[in-house]
Design a protein around this motif. Structure first.
Motif, PDB file in Angstrom:
ATOM      1  N   PRO A 127     -10.694   4.654 -31.843  1.00  0.00           N
ATOM      2  CA  PRO A 127     -10.318   5.742 -32.759  1.00  0.00           C
ATOM      3  C   PRO A 127      -8.678   6.361 -32.752  1.00  0.00           C
ATOM      4  N   ALA A 128      -8.199   6.916 -33.459  1.00  0.00           N
ATOM      5  CA  ALA A 128      -7.060   7.374 -33.456  1.00  0.00           C
ATOM      6  C   ALA A 128      -6.869   8.578 -32.558  1.00  0.00           C
ATOM      7  N   VAL A 129      -5.629   9.044 -31.776  1.00  0.00           N
ATOM      8  CA  VAL A 129      -5.786   9.857 -30.781  1.00  0.00           C
ATOM      9  C   VAL A 129      -4.334  10.480 -30.742  1.00  0.00           C
ATOM     10  N   ARG A 130      -4.372  12.023 -30.473  1.00  0.00           N
ATOM     11  CA  ARG A 130      -3.016  12.749 -30.394  1.00  0.00           C
ATOM     12  C   ARG A 130      -2.789  12.941 -29.167  1.00  0.00           C
ATOM     13  N   VAL A 131      -1.322  12.298 -28.923  1.00  0.00           N
ATOM     14  CA  VAL A 131      -0.890  12.389 -27.591  1.00  0.00           C
ATOM     15  C   VAL A 131       0.502  12.872 -27.454  1.00  0.00           C
ATOM     16  N   ALA A 132       0.748  13.253 -26.218  1.00  0.00           N
ATOM     17  CA  ALA A 132       2.087  13.836 -25.726  1.00  0.00           C
ATOM     18  C   ALA A 132       2.757  12.626 -24.998  1.00  0.00           C
ATOM     19  N   GLU A 133       3.801  12.746 -25.416  1.00  0.00           N
ATOM     20  CA  GLU A 133       4.511  11.354 -24.773  1.00  0.00           C
ATOM     21  C   GLU A 133       5.902  11.291 -24.460  1.00  0.00           C
ATOM     22  N   LEU A 134       6.511  10.568 -23.371  1.00  0.00           N
ATOM     23  CA  LEU A 134       8.029  10.507 -23.150  1.00  0.00           C
ATOM     24  C   LEU A 134       8.018   8.758 -23.306  1.00  0.00           C
ATOM     25  N   SER A 135       9.390   8.789 -23.463  1.00  0.00           N
ATOM     26  CA  SER A 135       9.831   7.041 -23.810  1.00  0.00           C
ATOM     27  C   SER A 135      10.790   6.948 -22.853  1.00  0.00           C
ATOM     28  N   GLY A 136      11.167   5.682 -22.659  1.00  0.00           N
ATOM     29  CA  GLY A 136      12.231   5.094 -21.817  1.00  0.00           C
ATOM     30  C   GLY A 136      12.407   3.516 -22.279  1.00  0.00           C
ATOM     31  N   VAL A 137      13.677   3.163 -21.836  1.00  0.00           N
ATOM     32  CA  VAL A 137      13.882   1.726 -22.303  1.00  0.00           C
ATOM     33  C   VAL A 137      13.737   0.743 -20.925  1.00  0.00           C
ATOM     34  N   ALA A 138      13.081  -0.255 -21.118  1.00  0.00           N
ATOM     35  CA  ALA A 138      13.001  -1.136 -20.084  1.00  0.00           C
ATOM     36  C   ALA A 138      13.714  -2.442 -20.519  1.00  0.00           C
ATOM     37  N   GLU A 139      14.284  -3.284 -19.590  1.00  0.00           N
ATOM     38  CA  GLU A 139      15.083  -4.395 -19.805  1.00  0.00           C
ATOM     39  C   GLU A 139      14.535  -5.397 -20.661  1.00  0.00           C
ATOM     40  N   ASP A 140      13.191  -5.643 -19.989  1.00  0.00           N
ATOM     41  CA  ASP A 140      12.299  -6.546 -20.597  1.00  0.00           C
ATOM     42  C   ASP A 140      10.791  -6.424 -20.469  1.00  0.00           C
ATOM     43  N   PHE A 141       9.769  -7.145 -20.764  1.00  0.00           N
ATOM     44  CA  PHE A 141       8.596  -7.063 -20.616  1.00  0.00           C
ATOM     45  C   PHE A 141       8.062  -7.517 -18.962  1.00  0.00           C
ATOM     46  N   GLU A 142       9.057  -7.777 -18.291  1.00  0.00           N
ATOM     47  CA  GLU A 142       8.433  -8.286 -16.964  1.00  0.00           C
ATOM     48  C   GLU A 142       8.113  -7.302 -16.113  1.00  0.00           C
ATOM     49  N   PRO A 143       7.060  -7.421 -15.432  1.00  0.00           N
ATOM     50  CA  PRO A 143       6.405  -6.155 -14.845  1.00  0.00           C
ATOM     51  C   PRO A 143       7.567  -5.283 -13.890  1.00  0.00           C
ATOM     52  N   SER A 145      10.290  -5.006 -14.549  1.00  0.00           N
ATOM     53  CA  SER A 145      11.356  -4.089 -15.513  1.00  0.00           C
ATOM     54  C   SER A 145      10.604  -2.811 -16.107  1.00  0.00           C
ATOM     55  N   ILE A 146       9.151  -3.298 -16.245  1.00  0.00           N
ATOM     56  CA  ILE A 146       8.428  -2.105 -16.966  1.00  0.00           C
ATOM     57  C   ILE A 146       7.905  -1.030 -15.859  1.00  0.00           C
ATOM     58  N   GLY A 147       7.510  -1.576 -14.613  1.00  0.00           N
ATOM     59  CA  GLY A 147       7.080  -0.505 -13.718  1.00  0.00           C
ATOM     60  C   GLY A 147       7.824   0.447 -13.179  1.00  0.00           C
ATOM     61  N   PRO A 148       9.264   0.476 -13.180  1.00  0.00           N
ATOM     62  CA  PRO A 148      10.003   1.539 -12.658  1.00  0.00           C
ATOM     63  C   PRO A 148      10.402   2.381 -13.696  1.00  0.00           C
ATOM     64  N   VAL A 149      10.234   2.063 -15.133  1.00  0.00           N
ATOM     65  CA  VAL A 149      10.217   2.673 -16.068  1.00  0.00           C
ATOM     66  C   VAL A 149       9.121   3.598 -16.291  1.00  0.00           C
ATOM     67  N   ILE A 150       8.063   2.995 -16.627  1.00  0.00           N
ATOM     68  CA  ILE A 150       6.972   3.621 -17.111  1.00  0.00           C
ATOM     69  C   ILE A 150       6.231   4.587 -16.055  1.00  0.00           C
ATOM     70  N   GLY A 151       6.027   4.100 -14.830  1.00  0.00           N
ATOM     71  CA  GLY A 151       5.648   4.979 -13.776  1.00  0.00           C
ATOM     72  C   GLY A 151       6.466   6.474 -13.786  1.00  0.00           C
ATOM     73  N   PRO A 152       7.626   6.527 -13.450  1.00  0.00           N
ATOM     74  CA  PRO A 152       8.212   7.952 -13.581  1.00  0.00           C
ATOM     75  C   PRO A 152       8.146   8.676 -14.781  1.00  0.00           C
ATOM     76  N   MET A 222      -0.911  -3.052 -11.352  1.00  0.00           N
ATOM     77  CA  MET A 222      -0.040  -3.570 -12.708  1.00  0.00           C
ATOM     78  C   MET A 222       0.961  -4.573 -12.539  1.00  0.00           C
ATOM     79  N   LYS A 223       1.414  -4.621 -11.454  1.00  0.00           N
ATOM     80  CA  LYS A 223       2.127  -5.908 -10.981  1.00  0.00           C
ATOM     81  C   LYS A 223       1.662  -6.925 -10.910  1.00  0.00           C
ATOM     82  N   GLU A 224       0.194  -6.956 -11.021  1.00  0.00           N
ATOM     83  CA  GLU A 224      -0.698  -8.061 -11.181  1.00  0.00           C
ATOM     84  C   GLU A 224      -1.343  -8.359 -12.494  1.00  0.00           C
ATOM     85  N   VAL A 225      -0.776  -7.579 -13.601  1.00  0.00           N
ATOM     86  CA  VAL A 225      -1.228  -7.539 -14.828  1.00  0.00           C
ATOM     87  C   VAL A 225      -1.038  -8.962 -15.749  1.00  0.00           C
ATOM     88  N   LEU A 226       0.059  -9.699 -15.256  1.00  0.00           N
ATOM     89  CA  LEU A 226       0.338 -10.886 -15.962  1.00  0.00           C
ATOM     90  C   LEU A 226      -0.717 -11.861 -16.405  1.00  0.00           C
TER      91      LEU A 226
END
Length: 272
Positions: A127-143, A145-152, A222-226
């Motif tokens: 279903p559709a969902v309303r969210v509050a969000e923050l965004s940031g840029v990661a270098e690539d899709f590798e875990p 690269s993603i982890g240090p951005v999405i966690g904080p 999540m580092k084991e999500v590959l």
């Protein structure tokens, strides 16, 4: 005065290394007996030896060590340099460990090629969902690269929601948009039940409903999500579907120990 052997023992270095330091001018003996050629060191030279060894162990070349020692930097300056160098090495070690995790993950995937998949994939509507969000840029899709951005981002978002006295009404959602330059815009989102307001220091947006999504539950860090993400991708391709939108990672269970995390991977799909 110490003989070279006694000085080596007290400084916890080898005699061979002391002779080398003497030869290149990094640590000359306090005195050399003219008749025997024996080297003698003073107790005060242990301070220079300690600095020399610490700088060398932290990765400075002997040429760099010599310049630093000859500049007679203060104890405070030395501590600052060593602290900075230690932080650089710790960051490098952490990066190497993260890369090792990904290598091991890819090896597991390779070892399982040709075997019967063990992941349970479920197709469902979201279903559709309303969210509050923050965004940031990661270098690539590798875990790593993603982890240090999405966690904080999630930590900061939860703090801002608490300050705004806004209740979180569902599970955390991470989703990602690939940008034209190859980097990734990572979104950390929390379901809320409020109207958008320019006064908020975060974004209120509505994630659209997904008529059909292939989903899979991942248990662990999540580092084991590959592996599960690749398993989900193969299932989609093998069963006559294609991906039709940004994927999502929904945190169903969050614990201090990441091994206890439960995350649902969601991939919007349509028939080919």
């Amino acid at each position: 005065m110490f003989s070279i052997g006694d000085f080596a023992r007290h400084g916890r270095v080898s005699v061979r290394m002391l002779r080398h330091y003497d030869a290149i001018g990094l640590l000359r003996p306090d005195r050399v007996d003219e008749s025997s050629g024996y080297r003698f060191y003073s107790g005060g030279q242990l301070a220079r030896l300690n600095r020399l060894v610490a700088l060398k162990e932290l990765g400075f070349t002997l040429e760099q060590v010599g310049r630093i020692l000859d500049d007679q930097v203060s104890v405070a300056e030395m501590r600052g340099m060593l602290t900075l160098r230690r932080a650089e090495l710790e960051q490098r070690i952490a990066g190497d460990r993260a890369r090792l995790v990904q290598v091991e993950s890819r090896l597991r995937i390779i070892e399982k090629e040709g075997t019967v998949p063990t992941h349970d994939v479920i197709i469902k509507s979201i279903p559709a969902v309303r969210v509050a969000e923050l965004s940031g840029v990661a270098e690539d899709f590798e875990p790593e690269s993603i982890g240090p951005v999405i966690g904080p981002l999630f930590e900061e978002l939860c703090c801002r929601l608490a300050q705004a006295e806004i209740e979180i009404v569902g599970h955390g959602i991470a989703y990602y948009d690939e940008r034209q330059d190859g980097t990734v815009l990572a979104h950390a989102a929390m379901p809320v039940a409020v109207e958008p307001d320019a006064a908020y220091d975060f974004t209120i947006t509505d994630l659209p409903a997904v008529p059909e999504a292939a989903t899979l539950v991942h248990r662990g860090a999540m580092k084991e999500v590959l592996e599960p993400w690749q398993a989900l991708g193969r299932w989609i391709d093998d069963n006559g579907y294609r991906i039709s939108g940004p994927s999502r990672e929904v945190t169903l269970v969050f614990t201090e120990d990441q091994s206890g995390w439960v995350t649902e991977l969601q991939e919007p799909i349509v028939a080919k």
